[in-house]
Every structure is written in structure tokens, then in C-alpha cells.
Motif scaffolding. Sequence first.
Motif, mmCIF file in Angstrom:
data_model
loop_
_atom_site.group_PDB
_atom_site.id
_atom_site.type_symbol
_atom_site.label_atom_id
_atom_site.label_comp_id
_atom_site.label_asym_id
_atom_site.label_seq_id
_atom_site.Cartn_x
_atom_site.Cartn_y
_atom_site.Cartn_z
ATOM 1 N N LEU A 126 -14.712 9.002 -5.536
ATOM 2 C CA LEU A 126 -14.064 7.889 -4.848
ATOM 3 C C LEU A 126 -13.028 8.392 -3.843
ATOM 4 O O LEU A 126 -12.953 7.890 -2.714
ATOM 5 N N ASN A 130 -13.146 7.878 0.247
ATOM 6 C CA ASN A 130 -12.039 7.304 1.020
ATOM 7 C C ASN A 130 -11.666 8.202 2.193
ATOM 8 O O ASN A 130 -11.367 7.703 3.286
ATOM 9 N N GLU A 131 -11.687 9.518 1.995
ATOM 10 C CA GLU A 131 -11.393 10.455 3.081
ATOM 11 C C GLU A 131 -12.483 10.413 4.153
ATOM 12 O O GLU A 131 -12.197 10.412 5.343
ATOM 13 N N GLU A 133 -14.556 7.961 4.853
ATOM 14 C CA GLU A 133 -14.594 6.685 5.577
ATOM 15 C C GLU A 133 -13.520 6.610 6.653
ATOM 16 O O GLU A 133 -13.639 5.830 7.588
ATOM 17 N N LYS A 134 -12.480 7.454 6.555
ATOM 18 C CA LYS A 134 -11.483 7.514 7.630
ATOM 19 C C LYS A 134 -12.078 8.189 8.864
ATOM 20 O O LYS A 134 -11.687 7.904 9.989
#
Length: 194
Positions: A126, A130-131, A133-134
Motif C-alpha cells: 500500500l 501511494n508513492e 500514484e504520485k
Amino acid sequence: MSWTDERVDLLKKMWGEGQSASQIAKELGGVTRNAVIGKVHRLGLSNRNSTGAAKTAEPKEKPAAAAKPAPKPKPQPKTEPARPITPAPAKSADGKPNLPARKQIIPAGQPLPPQPSANEISPEALAKVNEVEKKAKRLSLMDLTERTCKWPVGDPATEDFWFCGLSVQQGKPYCEAHVGVAFQPMSARRDRKR
């Protein structure tokens, strides 16, 4: 197998006798029940009574008591309001219309697996997602290709919906980070649910 005149005649004869499509297929050989049914419909033989006997001739005049009631008038179709006419596209110097260039549509190749819920994803995976998707390219559906990650982000009913778009992992529909989320061993997902 081809439908020769002899085979068609045998089919007509057996169908008229009330034989089933399976029985006819077995007798003809080299043909399936569905092929017999298809041929029967193409020949227009599908109407037969259940006893298999020939239809009796109907009386030419029907009694007045058996007359059909007048058919009900059909409802009129709803009409749409007229749409405004859009002007024709401008023409280039060579006389061809200037149309916007369409992007080539490339089939995705693989169906997408169901996405796991948040409690099924490991905390490490997860954090990695998140990294990633940046840095994602935030592509629309029409921008996806076989080489772009097809991981959807957000609610499709909103304007803020997009696909990751990073390079896919070989043979997978997603980038490395999203593959780590989508293709987890069943035992790992089962253990996290508890």
C-alpha cells in the motif's frame, strides 16, 4: 458434411413424420442436432403439430362468431426535439475536410482481475502504491495502450477518475507496484482478513 438434395429430402421426410432433430441427426450421420434445427428453420419447416401428422385443411370461411376483434391502434413513437445542425468542418488547401486526428485504439489484451479491498493489501504494498500514484501519468481510458498500467484510481462517476499509465510489468496489465497489490498469494490475503 454438405446438404445434398438426398439428405435434404430425408430431413424433410423425417421432420414431417415428427422425428426429433436428434433422431434425424443420428440417421443422417456427420451432422449435429443443432445443424438439423438450423436447416429446418432455413427451409421453413419449423411449423409442425406435435402429433407429427399432416395439418388438416382449415375451412375457407370462418363463422362470424369466431371473427377476430379489431386490432388495437399502435402507440405512436415519441419524437425527439430537433437537434441543432453542426457546421461542416473547414476544408484544407487540398479540398479534404480538416477532421481532428483520432488516436489509434489498441486492445488491452487481458481481462483485468478484481481489485482487492484496502484490508486485503499489505501495508508495504500500500505504501509503494501511494508513492507510485504520485508519479502516475493520470491517463484517460482512451489513452491506455498495451504498455500502460490500467490500474483505475478514483470513482469512475467523478471527473477526478484516471488510470495509472506507468509502464506495465511484462505479461501483466499493471505496473510493478500495482501488480504487487493485484496479484497477491491467496494465503497472504486470507491471513490479513483475520
